[in-house]
Design a protein around this motif. Structure first.
Motif, PDB file in Angstrom:
ATOM      1  N   GLY A  11      17.051 -15.199 -18.116  1.00  0.00           N
ATOM      2  CA  GLY A  11      18.029 -15.052 -17.037  1.00  0.00           C
ATOM      3  C   GLY A  11      18.079 -13.623 -16.534  1.00  0.00           C
ATOM      4  N   PHE A  12      17.941 -12.675 -17.448  1.00  0.00           N
ATOM      5  CA  PHE A  12      17.925 -11.264 -17.076  1.00  0.00           C
ATOM      6  C   PHE A  12      16.737 -10.963 -16.166  1.00  0.00           C
ATOM      7  N   VAL A  13      15.595 -11.593 -16.415  1.00  0.00           N
ATOM      8  CA  VAL A  13      14.407 -11.366 -15.582  1.00  0.00           C
ATOM      9  C   VAL A  13      14.684 -11.826 -14.150  1.00  0.00           C
ATOM     10  N   LEU A  14      15.339 -12.972 -13.975  1.00  0.00           N
ATOM     11  CA  LEU A  14      15.693 -13.430 -12.629  1.00  0.00           C
ATOM     12  C   LEU A  14      16.625 -12.423 -11.958  1.00  0.00           C
ATOM     13  N   GLU A  15      17.643 -11.974 -12.667  1.00  0.00           N
ATOM     14  CA  GLU A  15      18.583 -11.001 -12.099  1.00  0.00           C
ATOM     15  C   GLU A  15      17.880  -9.693 -11.754  1.00  0.00           C
ATOM     16  N   ALA A  16      16.959  -9.257 -12.592  1.00  0.00           N
ATOM     17  CA  ALA A  16      16.218  -8.018 -12.307  1.00  0.00           C
ATOM     18  C   ALA A  16      15.358  -8.165 -11.053  1.00  0.00           C
ATOM     19  N   THR A  17      14.816  -9.360 -10.840  1.00  0.00           N
ATOM     20  CA  THR A  17      14.017  -9.610  -9.642  1.00  0.00           C
ATOM     21  C   THR A  17      14.904  -9.597  -8.399  1.00  0.00           C
ATOM     22  N   ILE A  68      36.420 -14.780 -13.561  1.00  0.00           N
ATOM     23  CA  ILE A  68      35.140 -14.991 -12.890  1.00  0.00           C
ATOM     24  C   ILE A  68      34.482 -13.624 -12.713  1.00  0.00           C
ATOM     25  N   ASN A  69      33.285 -13.498 -13.246  1.00  0.00           N
ATOM     26  CA  ASN A  69      32.454 -12.314 -13.041  1.00  0.00           C
ATOM     27  C   ASN A  69      31.187 -12.786 -12.339  1.00  0.00           C
ATOM     28  N   VAL A  70      30.979 -12.320 -11.111  1.00  0.00           N
ATOM     29  CA  VAL A  70      29.810 -12.752 -10.342  1.00  0.00           C
ATOM     30  C   VAL A  70      28.621 -11.853 -10.671  1.00  0.00           C
ATOM     31  N   ASP A  71      27.415 -12.391 -10.492  1.00  0.00           N
ATOM     32  CA  ASP A  71      26.211 -11.635 -10.839  1.00  0.00           C
ATOM     33  C   ASP A  71      26.028 -10.420  -9.942  1.00  0.00           C
ATOM     34  N   PHE A  72      26.162 -10.607  -8.626  1.00  0.00           N
ATOM     35  CA  PHE A  72      26.018  -9.500  -7.679  1.00  0.00           C
ATOM     36  C   PHE A  72      27.074  -9.622  -6.591  1.00  0.00           C
ATOM     37  N   GLY A  83      31.346  -8.950   2.884  1.00  0.00           N
ATOM     38  CA  GLY A  83      30.659  -8.929   1.598  1.00  0.00           C
ATOM     39  C   GLY A  83      29.876 -10.208   1.379  1.00  0.00           C
ATOM     40  N   LEU A  84      29.086 -10.208   0.321  1.00  0.00           N
ATOM     41  CA  LEU A  84      28.258 -11.343  -0.046  1.00  0.00           C
ATOM     42  C   LEU A  84      28.156 -11.380  -1.563  1.00  0.00           C
ATOM     43  N   ILE A  85      28.314 -12.566  -2.122  1.00  0.00           N
ATOM     44  CA  ILE A  85      28.131 -12.770  -3.558  1.00  0.00           C
ATOM     45  C   ILE A  85      26.812 -13.484  -3.772  1.00  0.00           C
ATOM     46  N   VAL A  86      26.082 -13.044  -4.790  1.00  0.00           N
ATOM     47  CA  VAL A  86      24.841 -13.701  -5.180  1.00  0.00           C
ATOM     48  C   VAL A  86      24.977 -14.109  -6.646  1.00  0.00           C
ATOM     49  N   GLU A  87      24.825 -15.404  -6.901  1.00  0.00           N
ATOM     50  CA  GLU A  87      24.866 -15.930  -8.259  1.00  0.00           C
ATOM     51  C   GLU A  87      23.466 -16.394  -8.648  1.00  0.00           C
ATOM     52  N   CYS A  88      23.057 -16.119  -9.878  1.00  0.00           N
ATOM     53  CA  CYS A  88      21.731 -16.482 -10.378  1.00  0.00           C
ATOM     54  C   CYS A  88      21.869 -17.494 -11.513  1.00  0.00           C
ATOM     55  N   LYS A  89      21.108 -18.574 -11.435  1.00  0.00           N
ATOM     56  CA  LYS A  89      21.120 -19.605 -12.482  1.00  0.00           C
ATOM     57  C   LYS A  89      19.684 -19.902 -12.885  1.00  0.00           C
ATOM     58  N   ASN A 142      32.218 -21.417   1.816  1.00  0.00           N
ATOM     59  CA  ASN A 142      31.755 -20.165   1.207  1.00  0.00           C
ATOM     60  C   ASN A 142      30.320 -20.229   0.708  1.00  0.00           C
ATOM     61  N   LEU A 143      29.770 -21.428   0.567  1.00  0.00           N
ATOM     62  CA  LEU A 143      28.413 -21.595   0.046  1.00  0.00           C
ATOM     63  C   LEU A 143      27.419 -21.593   1.203  1.00  0.00           C
ATOM     64  N   LEU A 144      26.645 -20.511   1.306  1.00  0.00           N
ATOM     65  CA  LEU A 144      25.679 -20.375   2.399  1.00  0.00           C
ATOM     66  C   LEU A 144      24.348 -21.039   2.098  1.00  0.00           C
ATOM     67  N   GLY A 145      23.937 -20.999   0.839  1.00  0.00           N
ATOM     68  CA  GLY A 145      22.639 -21.556   0.518  1.00  0.00           C
ATOM     69  C   GLY A 145      22.383 -21.606  -0.967  1.00  0.00           C
ATOM     70  N   VAL A 146      21.451 -22.474  -1.343  1.00  0.00           N
ATOM     71  CA  VAL A 146      20.958 -22.593  -2.709  1.00  0.00           C
ATOM     72  C   VAL A 146      19.449 -22.455  -2.600  1.00  0.00           C
ATOM     73  N   TYR A 147      18.894 -21.409  -3.232  1.00  0.00           N
ATOM     74  CA  TYR A 147      17.484 -21.081  -3.052  1.00  0.00           C
ATOM     75  C   TYR A 147      16.770 -20.921  -4.378  1.00  0.00           C
ATOM     76  N   LYS A 148      15.513 -21.282  -4.393  1.00  0.00           N
ATOM     77  CA  LYS A 148      14.629 -20.826  -5.458  1.00  0.00           C
ATOM     78  C   LYS A 148      14.259 -19.389  -5.107  1.00  0.00           C
ATOM     79  N   LEU A 149      13.685 -18.666  -6.032  1.00  0.00           N
ATOM     80  CA  LEU A 149      13.452 -17.231  -5.853  1.00  0.00           C
ATOM     81  C   LEU A 149      12.668 -16.918  -4.577  1.00  0.00           C
ATOM     82  N   GLU A 150      11.609 -17.677  -4.308  1.00  0.00           N
ATOM     83  CA  GLU A 150      10.807 -17.407  -3.115  1.00  0.00           C
ATOM     84  C   GLU A 150      11.638 -17.588  -1.849  1.00  0.00           C
ATOM     85  N   GLY A 151      12.472 -18.623  -1.840  1.00  0.00           N
ATOM     86  CA  GLY A 151      13.345 -18.870  -0.693  1.00  0.00           C
ATOM     87  C   GLY A 151      14.361 -17.761  -0.514  1.00  0.00           C
TER      88      GLY A 151
END
Length: 160
Positions: A11-17, A68-72, A83-89, A142-151
């Motif tokens: 999960g950390f690798v996804l967040e680092a990317t 609630i602690n958001v990823d970004f 503002g914009l929130i980014v959550e990584c799963k 509030n939900l703009l999109g659900v993306y895989k990393l490339e998206g």
């Protein structure tokens, strides 16, 4: 390495990317050493039109009245003035992330105050769960999109 440690590492690798993508678009992290509950105030006060983000930001209470602690949390984007929130799963192996999507969706809908995108990664999620999450976008303002990393990277190239 046990499954929990491995899950945290992947999960950390996804967040680092994601963080690398933000930095590639000119965003700078604010005071990573600040406590989670002070980051949002500091972030909102310190922007002055500079592209900034913070990681693990406390934004309030969840539907279960837990923190609630958001990823970004991103500020000073021309596309997202509030503002914009980014959550990584990330889910590498079959597991419980599919069942966490409804909880996350409801929190985004009722507790998050700014637009949010969710980035999913790994091969452990059922495609049906990702499809379900994407279908929630029209009903969740509030939900703009659900993306895989490339998206997400493609999206970031347009909007960040």
């Amino acid at each position: 390495m046990n499954r929990g440690c491995r899950a945290n590492k992947t999960g950390f690798v996804l967040e680092a990317t994601v963080e690398g993508t933000l930095r590639g678009h000119g965003y700078l992290e604010i005071c990573p050493e600040l406590p989670k509950k002070r980051k949002l105030d500091w972030l909102l006060l310190s922007t002055q039109n500079h592209k900034r983000y913070a990681k693990q930001v406390y934004i309030g209470s969840s539907i279960y009245e837990t923190e609630i602690n958001v990823d970004f949390y991103i500020v000073s984007s021309a596309s997202f003035p509030l503002g914009l929130i980014v959550e990584c799963k990330w889910q590498e192996d079959k597991g419980s992330v599919d069942e966490k999507y409804p909880y996350l969706n409801l929190n985004i809908k009722t507790c998050y105050r700014v637009p949010t995108i969710v980035i999913v990664g790994g091969n452990g999620m059922r495609q049906g769960s990702i499809d379900w999450f994407k279908k929630q976008i029209p009903d969740n303002q509030n939900l703009l999109g659900v993306y895989k990393l490339e998206g997400f990277i493609t999206w970031a190239n347009k909007y960040l």
